[in-house]
Scaffold this motif. Structure first.
Motif, PDB file in Angstrom:
ATOM      1  N   UNK A 155      95.400  49.356  80.369  1.00  9.87           N
ATOM      2  CA  UNK A 155      94.664  49.846  79.217  1.00  9.87           C
ATOM      3  C   UNK A 155      93.465  48.964  78.868  1.00  9.87           C
ATOM      4  N   UNK A 156      93.374  47.798  79.488  1.00  4.73           N
ATOM      5  CA  UNK A 156      92.281  46.889  79.203  1.00  4.73           C
ATOM      6  C   UNK A 156      90.975  47.504  79.695  1.00  4.73           C
ATOM      7  N   UNK A 157      89.937  47.483  78.872  1.00  9.30           N
ATOM      8  CA  UNK A 157      88.656  48.014  79.334  1.00  9.30           C
ATOM      9  C   UNK A 157      88.214  47.312  80.616  1.00  9.30           C
ATOM     10  N   UNK A 158      87.629  48.061  81.505  1.00  6.03           N
ATOM     11  CA  UNK A 158      87.258  47.562  82.812  1.00  6.03           C
ATOM     12  C   UNK A 158      85.808  47.071  82.812  1.00  6.03           C
ATOM     13  N   UNK A 159      85.574  45.781  83.141  1.00  3.41           N
ATOM     14  CA  UNK A 159      84.203  45.284  83.174  1.00  3.41           C
ATOM     15  C   UNK A 159      83.337  46.041  84.185  1.00  3.41           C
ATOM     16  N   UNK A 160      83.911  46.452  85.311  1.00  2.00           N
ATOM     17  CA  UNK A 160      83.122  47.185  86.315  1.00  2.00           C
ATOM     18  C   UNK A 160      82.629  48.517  85.770  1.00  2.00           C
ATOM     19  N   UNK A 161      83.500  49.236  85.110  1.00  2.00           N
ATOM     20  CA  UNK A 161      83.084  50.520  84.538  1.00  2.00           C
ATOM     21  C   UNK A 161      81.950  50.312  83.538  1.00  2.00           C
ATOM     22  N   UNK A 162      82.070  49.271  82.717  1.00  4.31           N
ATOM     23  CA  UNK A 162      81.039  48.996  81.716  1.00  4.31           C
ATOM     24  C   UNK A 162      79.720  48.606  82.380  1.00  4.31           C
ATOM     25  N   UNK A 163      79.771  47.719  83.369  1.00  3.66           N
ATOM     26  CA  UNK A 163      78.548  47.313  84.053  1.00  3.66           C
ATOM     27  C   UNK A 163      77.863  48.495  84.721  1.00  3.66           C
ATOM     28  N   UNK A 164      78.624  49.330  85.391  1.00  5.33           N
ATOM     29  CA  UNK A 164      78.051  50.498  86.069  1.00  5.33           C
ATOM     30  C   UNK A 164      77.427  51.458  85.061  1.00  5.33           C
ATOM     31  N   UNK A 165      78.084  51.661  83.919  1.00  2.82           N
ATOM     32  CA  UNK A 165      77.565  52.550  82.882  1.00  2.82           C
ATOM     33  C   UNK A 165      76.249  51.987  82.304  1.00  2.82           C
ATOM     34  N   UNK A 166      76.203  50.672  82.086  1.00  7.19           N
ATOM     35  CA  UNK A 166      75.002  50.049  81.539  1.00  7.19           C
ATOM     36  C   UNK A 166      73.837  50.164  82.520  1.00  7.19           C
ATOM     37  N   UNK A 167      74.075  49.829  83.784  1.00 13.16           N
ATOM     38  CA  UNK A 167      73.014  49.904  84.792  1.00 13.16           C
ATOM     39  C   UNK A 167      72.543  51.345  84.975  1.00 13.16           C
ATOM     40  N   UNK A 168      73.465  52.287  84.959  1.00 16.27           N
ATOM     41  CA  UNK A 168      73.087  53.698  85.113  1.00 16.27           C
ATOM     42  C   UNK A 168      72.228  54.185  83.946  1.00 16.27           C
ATOM     43  N   UNK A 169      72.356  53.559  82.789  1.00 11.16           N
ATOM     44  CA  UNK A 169      71.587  53.964  81.611  1.00 11.16           C
ATOM     45  C   UNK A 169      70.206  53.307  81.546  1.00 11.16           C
ATOM     46  N   UNK A 170      69.912  52.402  82.456  1.00  7.36           N
ATOM     47  CA  UNK A 170      68.621  51.709  82.425  1.00  7.36           C
ATOM     48  C   UNK A 170      67.424  52.651  82.504  1.00  7.36           C
TER      49      UNK A 170
END
Length: 142
Positions: free
Chosen positions: A24-39
């Motif tokens: 259930x812990x938020x995944x750093x990879x998912x967050x990083x990918x989402x941030x980069x995709x939003x650039x």
């Protein structure tokens, strides 16, 4: 009898309080990918909480925001994260593992820099220490 037992077990599972699991812990990879995709859209699709999972393994008080074409987060290093330099190395390792297309072009005790994309269209990713116990992550795109 089997149907009654199954129904009872299903009801017990659904009505029991939810237990937090490691998954259930938020995944750093998912967050990083989402941030980069939003650039490319100037990070307009992101919320302040979207970056917190990047910081979570290394601190729990991340404050994130998008401003002037950059999405940035700042947080206090957690007690279990070692030194600020250790936590920074952990963030850099996450970036390298999660974004295999990123080029890691600066590796120092106080700053880690990566980029993705061709010159003129790069997304820049910088993780750095900010004082004795603070860390920052800044992602900017063109």
């Amino acid at each position: 009898m089997f149907v009654a037992a199954s129904a009872g077990l299903a009801w017990a599972c659904l009505s029991a309080p939810r237990i937090a699991l490691a998954d259930d812990t938020p995944n750093p990879c998912d967050a990083l990918k989402r941030i980069v995709a939003a650039a490319p859209d100037g990070f307009t699709s992101l919320r302040p909480d979207d970056g917190k999972a990047v910081a979570q393994p290394y601190g729990s008080d991340a404050q994130c925001a998008a401003k002037a074409g950059t999405y940035s987060c700042t947080w206090t290093k957690g007690a279990n994260a070692g030194s600020a330099a250790d936590a920074l190395q952990g963030v850099a390792a996450d970036i390298a593992a999660c974004l295999p297309d990123a080029t890691h072009d600066q590796n120092s005790a106080g700053r880690q820099h990566f980029y993705i994309g061709a010159r003129g269209q790069r997304t820049q990713i910088t993780a750095a220490t900010a004082g004795a116990g603070k860390l920052t992550l800044a992602v900017s795109g063109k």
